[in-house]
Design a protein around this motif. Structure first.
Motif, PDB file in Angstrom:
ATOM      1  N   ARG A 439       0.834  -1.212   0.000  1.00  0.00           N
ATOM      2  CA  ARG A 439       0.000   0.000   0.000  1.00  0.00           C
ATOM      3  C   ARG A 439       0.859   1.249   0.000  1.00  0.00           C
ATOM      4  NH1 ARG A 439      -4.075   1.621   4.992  1.00  0.00           N
ATOM      5  NH2 ARG A 439      -4.513   3.741   4.308  1.00  0.00           N
ATOM      6  N   GLN A 443       1.405   4.044  -3.132  1.00  0.00           N
ATOM      7  CA  GLN A 443       1.080   5.455  -2.934  1.00  0.00           C
ATOM      8  C   GLN A 443       2.290   6.350  -3.165  1.00  0.00           C
ATOM      9  OE1 GLN A 443      -0.664   5.726   0.956  1.00  0.00           O
ATOM     10  NE2 GLN A 443      -2.612   4.847   0.317  1.00  0.00           N
ATOM     11  N   HIS A 448      -1.653   8.833  -4.343  1.00  0.00           N
ATOM     12  CA  HIS A 448      -2.582   8.401  -3.305  1.00  0.00           C
ATOM     13  C   HIS A 448      -3.880   7.868  -3.907  1.00  0.00           C
ATOM     14  CE1 HIS A 448      -0.292   9.835   0.173  1.00  0.00           C
ATOM     15  NE2 HIS A 448       0.072  10.843  -0.588  1.00  0.00           N
ATOM     16  N   THR A 449      -4.635   7.203  -3.054  1.00  0.00           N
ATOM     17  CA  THR A 449      -5.916   6.656  -3.487  1.00  0.00           C
ATOM     18  C   THR A 449      -6.922   7.780  -3.723  1.00  0.00           C
ATOM     19  OG1 THR A 449      -6.587   6.408  -1.179  1.00  0.00           O
ATOM     20  CG2 THR A 449      -5.541   4.525  -2.230  1.00  0.00           C
ATOM     21  N   SER A 454     -10.735   3.492  -6.046  1.00  0.00           N
ATOM     22  CA  SER A 454     -10.006   3.991  -7.210  1.00  0.00           C
ATOM     23  C   SER A 454      -8.701   4.634  -6.772  1.00  0.00           C
ATOM     24  CB  SER A 454     -10.864   5.001  -7.990  1.00  0.00           C
ATOM     25  OG  SER A 454     -11.224   6.094  -7.163  1.00  0.00           O
ATOM     26  N   PHE A 455      -7.845   4.902  -7.776  1.00  0.00           N
ATOM     27  CA  PHE A 455      -6.536   5.506  -7.554  1.00  0.00           C
ATOM     28  C   PHE A 455      -6.425   6.770  -8.392  1.00  0.00           C
ATOM     29  CE2 PHE A 455      -6.061   1.019  -6.636  1.00  0.00           C
ATOM     30  CZ  PHE A 455      -5.303   1.017  -5.479  1.00  0.00           C
ATOM     31  N   SER A 456      -5.474   7.620  -7.997  1.00  0.00           N
ATOM     32  CA  SER A 456      -5.302   8.894  -8.704  1.00  0.00           C
ATOM     33  C   SER A 456      -4.113   8.873  -9.652  1.00  0.00           C
ATOM     34  CB  SER A 456      -5.112  10.030  -7.683  1.00  0.00           C
ATOM     35  OG  SER A 456      -3.957   9.794  -6.868  1.00  0.00           O
ATOM     36  N   GLY A 460      -2.633   3.409 -11.389  1.00  0.00           N
ATOM     37  CA  GLY A 460      -3.892   3.044 -10.757  1.00  0.00           C
ATOM     38  C   GLY A 460      -5.101   3.252 -11.641  1.00  0.00           C
ATOM     39  N   HIS A 522      -9.876  -0.796  -1.244  1.00  0.00           N
ATOM     40  CA  HIS A 522      -8.721  -0.430  -0.432  1.00  0.00           C
ATOM     41  C   HIS A 522      -8.703  -1.151   0.911  1.00  0.00           C
ATOM     42  CE1 HIS A 522      -7.959   2.213  -3.603  1.00  0.00           C
ATOM     43  NE2 HIS A 522      -8.627   3.267  -3.194  1.00  0.00           N
ATOM     44  N   THR A 528      -6.063  -5.737  -5.651  1.00  0.00           N
ATOM     45  CA  THR A 528      -5.228  -4.712  -6.283  1.00  0.00           C
ATOM     46  C   THR A 528      -3.945  -5.335  -6.832  1.00  0.00           C
ATOM     47  OG1 THR A 528      -6.104  -3.018  -4.795  1.00  0.00           O
ATOM     48  CG2 THR A 528      -4.052  -2.514  -5.933  1.00  0.00           C
TER      49      THR A 528
END
Length: 785
Positions: A439, A443, A448-449, A454-456, A460, A522, A528
Motif C-alpha cells: 500500500r 502510494q 494516493h488513493t 479507485s486511484f489517482s 492506478g 482499499h 489490487t
C-alpha cells in the motif's frame, strides 16, 4: 376579430445550424437517428402542431410525439431502450442546450461563437443513444437481462455508435427459424407432462408464445427474451391441481434437526422446505391421503430452525467457560435499531470475538457511537464477566495492527492486560502487515488513493479494465512460491497464485487471462495486486515505477502471502517477518526506505516474546536449547513488580542472517513469553536436556476467521434489531422466513459452528452458489406444479 394568418416562408422551415426541417418516418428511415435528426424532427412536429396560428405548442407535447417516433425506430432494430419519460427528458434537455447556444443572435458572427457553434454542430452527428445498455463489449456487460443487448445485435449497436455504416434490414428468416426451434426445445425440456393433465393441452400452452416470435429488423438476428421464466408460465385454468390432503389426524412430533439446519444454511424459505419434504415423504409412501400424520407444515420447519439456532447459541456459550486464546476485530456499519417504536438506521461499531484455537465463534459486541481503546477493552471484559468466562487460562490475544488496538500505552490490548492483571501473547495479523508495504509503495510511486475504490496515479487509473486488455510479450520475473493446497484458497487467492506462476514461466494461458481478478477495494489489497499483475502481462514497455511494483508483488508480497497461509501459526510469525525483510533486500535503496519503515512499525512478531516462541519450535536443536536458556535466565533475573510489562516494538536489525538476530538482545528489554509462564522450571530443564520441541496449541498468526465473523455480524445488523436478535432469531415479524428477501443476511447463526474448515474463503462462495442453484430449481418446480 380574427388573428391574421402567418405566412410560412422557406426561412421558417429551416433550423439554424442543421438546415431544412425533416420528419422521422419510422417506416422509411433505416438507421438510428442522430441528435441532428432529432432536432429537425422536433422542429417539424412543432410546425405541424402550430399550424396557421401564432400560439406555440407545449414543449412537452412536442417531445412526447418525437419520442414515440424514435422508440418505433429502435424497436425495429430489436434493441432494449430507456423508459419513455427518460427519452422525453433527453429530448427536452438537448433542445434547451441548443436554444442556449444560439441565443446571442447579434454576436453570432464573432470568431469565438462561430467556433463554438461549429463544435456543437459536429457533435450533433453522434447517435441519439437511448439504449438501456451502455457497455462497451458483450463480454463485459453485466446489465440485467431486460436491459441487455443480445449477442447478435452487438455489431449493429457498436456500428451505430461509431461509423454508422450498417442499416436496419428486413426480418432475418434464418435466425427467426433457429429461435423458434430453440423456444420449442426449451418448452419441451422445461414443461414435462404432468399426471392428470393432457399432454397436448400442456404443449398448446407454450405454442402461443412460439407462434409469433418478435421479428428482427437489423437483418442479422431476432431479439426475444427466450430465457425468461414468464415465457413458459401456464394459465391458472390449465395448471394441475394437487389433491387436497385431509386434516392431520395427529400432530407431527418428529424432530427435524437436520432439515432445519440445511434449510437455514441454504436460505430456502420454510414454505418451500415444507413442500419439498412432504413431496419426498409422499413418494416414499410415508404420507398418503389416508395417513397424514407425517405431513410437514411450514410452521413446523420455522420452529425447528428457531430451536436449532437457540441450541447452537447455548452450546456455544456452555462449551466456552474456559478460553486459551481470544481474537477480535470490528467494523463500523449502518445498524437497524428500534427508537420510539420506529425502525431507524444509525452507525454502530460491531466487534466480533472468536475463540482460538479452532476458530470458534464466541460472541460479539455493539458499541456506539465510536470506539476508543478504553471502551473496547471495557466492553470485552464486561462481556467475559457477564458469561462467567474463566480467564485464568487465557494466554493469547489477537487482532489487527491498528493503533487503537496495539498502542503500547493506551491500546485496547494494554487495557485488557491491566484489567486481567496478566500479560498476554500478542498475535497481530500478519496478513494485514503484509499488505501495508504494498500500500505505501503504491502510494509513493504512483499517487494516493482516490475514494474507496479507485486511484489517482497513472498506473492506478489503468487497473479498472485491465482484464479486457490482450496479453503481450512480457518479461519473466522469478518468485519463491511455496507449495500450498489450492483447494484451501478462495477465487481471488487462486488467481494470484496462477498469475504469479504465469509470469514466472513467461506464458499466460487463456483461462487465466480471461478470469476476473476481483474488484478494487482499499480494504482488500489482494485484488489490487491481482490487477497490477494482470496489467503487467498486457503492457509492452512498463515504466520504471510499474516494474518495481510488479517485482515487489512477485518477490515479496505474493510469496509472503502464501507462506503465511501455508504456515499460519503464531510460532512461525518471527520467521515470516525475517523472510519478508530478506526478500526485500535486492530492491533499490529508495524502495527499501519505504518498505523497511513499514516493517519496523509493524514488527510485532519481532518482539522477544514472539521470537522466543519461534526459537522453541525451531527445527534446529541448539536454537531450541538456546531459547530455553534465555527463559531460565529471565526467570532468574526477574524482579517482582506489580505492574505488567510494557509491550514495545524493538528496533530491528535489517541485515540479520537469521530471525534470531532480528533484534539486539543485549539492548532490548526481554520478557518471558506468556505461553511459557505456566511451565515449571522442571519442565524447562527437561526441554533443555532432551532438546525436544515446545508443544503448544495452534494459535493463528492472522485474523481471517474473525474478519469473516465481522462480515456476518454487519450483514445481520441491517436486518434485525438489537444484539440479542442477532444472536438468536427472535424477530417479531410474523411474515419472517429464512428464505425471504434478505435471507442470506440472516444466516448469522452459521458463525456458531465456525471451525478451521469453515474459516476458508471458499465456503461462503460455495454457500452462495448453492443458494442460487436451489432457487433456480425451485422456479422449475413451481412451473411444473
Amino acid at each position: 376579430m380574427s388573428k391574421p394568418k402567418v405566412k410560412k416562408t422557406r426561412a421558417g422551415l429551416s433550423v439554424h445550424l442543421f438546415g431544412t426541417v425533416t420528419d422521422l418516418d419510422p417506416e422509411i428511415i433505416n438507421v438510428l437517428p442522430t441528435y441532428q435528426q432529432v432536432m429537425l424532427c422536433y422542429e417539424s412536429v412543432r410546425i405541424q402542431l402550430k399550424g396557421e396560428g401564432s400560439k406555440e405548442p407545449p414543449l412537452n407535447t412536442i417531445a412526447n410525439i418525437v419520442a414515440e417516433k424514435i422508440k418505433i425506430i429502435w424497436q425495429r432494430a430489436s434493441l432494449p431502450i430507456l423508459t419513455h419519460k427518460r427519452i422525453v427528458d433527453m429530448i427536452l434537455s438537448y433542445h434547451a442546450k441548443y436554444k442556449n447556444i444560439i441565443k446571442p443572435f447579434k454576436s453570432r458572427d464573432t470568431p469565438f461563437l462561430s467556433k463554438k457553434l461549429e463544435t456543437f454542430k459536429n457533435s450533433a452527428q453522434k447517435l441519439f443513444d437511448i439504449c438501456s445498455c451502455k457497455c462497451s463489449t458483450f463480454q463485459s456487460c453485466k446489465c440485467p437481462k431486460e436491459k441487455k443487448v443480445s449477442e447478435i445485435e452487438w455489431p449493429f449497436i457498436i456500428d451505430q455508435r461509431n461509423d454508422r455504416k450498417m442499416l436496419i434490414g428486413p426480418v432475418d428468416r434464418v435466425i427467426t427459424k433457429k429461435l423458434q426451434k430453440k423456444l420449442e426445445r426449451q418448452a419441451k425440456n422445461l414443461k414435462p407432462p404432468v399426471k392428470g393433465v393432457d399432454t397436448d393441452m400442456s404443449v398448446c400452452c407454450h405454442q402461443r408464445k412460439i407462434e409469433s416470435p418478435q421479428p428482427s429488423t437489423s437483418g442479422i438476428q431476432i431479439s426475444t427474451s427466450d430465457d425468461s421464466d414468464a415465457d413458459f408460465e401456464c394459465p391458472k385454468s390449465l395448471k394441475p391441481k394437487r389433491p387436497k390432503i385431509d386434516k392431520l389426524s395427529s400432530q407431527m412430533r418428529v424432530p427435524l434437526t437436520h432439515t432445519a439446519k440445511v434449510a437455514d444454511l441454504t436460505g430456502v424459505s420454510s414454505r418451500v422446505v415444507a413442500k419439498i419434504t412432504t413431496a419426498v415423504l409422499e413418494d416414499m409412501n410415508i404420507v398418503s391421503a389416508s395417513n397424514t400424520s407425517k405431513v410437514i407444515d411450514k410452521n413446523k420447519v420455522r420452529r425447528e430452525i428457531k430451536r436449532n439456532r437457540k441450541q447452537l447459541t447455548e452450546k456455544s456459550f456452555c462449551d466456552n467457560k474456559r478460553i486459551k486464546g481470544l481474537y477480535f476485530d470490528g467494523r463500523k456499519d449502518q445498524t437497524l435499531e428500534y427508537v420510539a417504536g420506529k425502525r431507524i438506521v444509525k452507525p454502530e461499531e460491531h466487534i466480533a470475538l472468536v475463540e482460538e484455537p479452532n476458530s470458534q465463534y464466541f460472541g460479539h459486541l455493539s458499541l456506539f457511537p465510536s470506539v476508543k481503546a478504553v471502551d473496547l477493552s471495557n466492553g470485552i471484559i464486561r462481556f467475559l464477566s457477564d458469561l462467567n468466562i474463566d480467564t485464568q487460562e487465557l494466554q493469547v490475544i489477537g487482532c489487527n495492527g491498528t493503533n487503537v488496538n496495539t498502542g503500547w500505552k493506551g491500546g485496547a490490548i494494554r487495557y485488557i492486560e491491566v484489567a486481567l492483571n496478566k500479560p498476554l501473547q500478542w498475535s497481530i495479523c500478519l496478513l494485514h502487515s503484509n499488505e501495508l508495504p504494498l500500500r505505501h509503495l503504491l502510494q509513493n510511486l504512483d499517487g494516493h488513493t482516490k475514494g474507496p475504490y479507485s486511484f489517482s496515479g497513472p498506473i492506478g487509473k489503468l487497473l479498472n479494465d485491465c482484464e479486457l486488455k490482450s496479453v503481450e510479450n512480457f518479461q519473466i520475473i522469478y518468485t519463491e512460491l511455496p507449495e500450498i493446497e489450492k483447494n484451501d484458497l478462495s477465487m481471488d487467492q487462486k488467481y494470484l497464485f496462477d498469475i504469479c506462476k504465469a509470469i514466472k514461466s513467461g506464458t499466460c494461458c487463456e483461462s487465466v487471462a480471461k478470469r476476473n481478478p476481483g474488484k478494487i477495494s482499499h480494504s482488500r489489497w489482494l485484488t489490487t495486486a491481482n490487477r497490477i499483475l494482470r496489467l503487467y502481462i498486457s503492457t509492452i514497455n512498463p515504466s520504471e515505477n510499474f516494474q518495481i511494483l510488479v517485482e515487489f508483488i512477485m518477490k515479496v508480497y505474493a510469496p509472503m502471502w502464501f507462506k503465511i497461509k501455508s504456515k499460519p501459526f503464531i510460532q512461525d510469525g518471527a520467521r515470516h517477518l525475517w523472510d519478508a525483510i530478506r526478500l526485500s533486500r535486492p530492491f533499490p535503496d529508495h524502495v527499501k526506505v519505504i518498505v523497511y519503515k513499514v516493517f519496523e512499525g509493524n514488527a510485532y512478531f519481532g518482539h522477544p516474546e514472539n521470537i522466543l516462541i519461534a526459537m522453541m519450535t525451531d527445527e534446529r536443536q541448539h536454537i531450541r536449547q538456546l531459547a530455553v536458556k534465555k527463559i531460565l535466565k529471565i526467570r532468574k533475573n526477574l524482579i517482582q513488580s506489580e505492574s505488567i510489562r510494557i509491550f514495545k516494538i524493538p528496533k530491528l536489525n535489517f541485515s540479520a542472517d537469521d530471525y534470531i538476530d532480528l533484534i539486539d538482545w543485549s539492548q532490548t528489554n526481554i520478557s518471558e513469553p506468556p505461553l511459557t509462564m505456566s511451565m515449571t522450571e522442571d519442565d524447562l530443564n527437561k526441554l533443555l536436556q532432551t532438546g525436544e520441541k515446545f508443544q503448544l496449541d495452534k494459535f493463528p498468526c492472522h485474523t481471517q476467521a474473525v474478519e469473516r465473523m465481522v462480515k456476518i455480524i454487519t450483514d445481520a445488523s441491517t436486518t434485525v434489531c438489537g444484539q440479542e436478535s442477532r444472536e438468536v432469531d427472535r424477530l417479531q415479524d410474523p411474515d419472517y422466513t429464512v428464505g425471504s428477501k434478505n435471507a442470506k443476511k440472516r444466516l448469522y447463526h452459521t458463525a456458531f459452528v465456525a471451525s478451521s474448515e469453515s474459516s476458508k474463503d471458499s465456503e461462503e462462495e460455495n454457500i452462495q452458489a448453492k443458494v442460487k442453484t436451489t432457487k433456480k430449481q425451485l422456479r422449475v418446480m413451481a412451473l411444473i406444479q
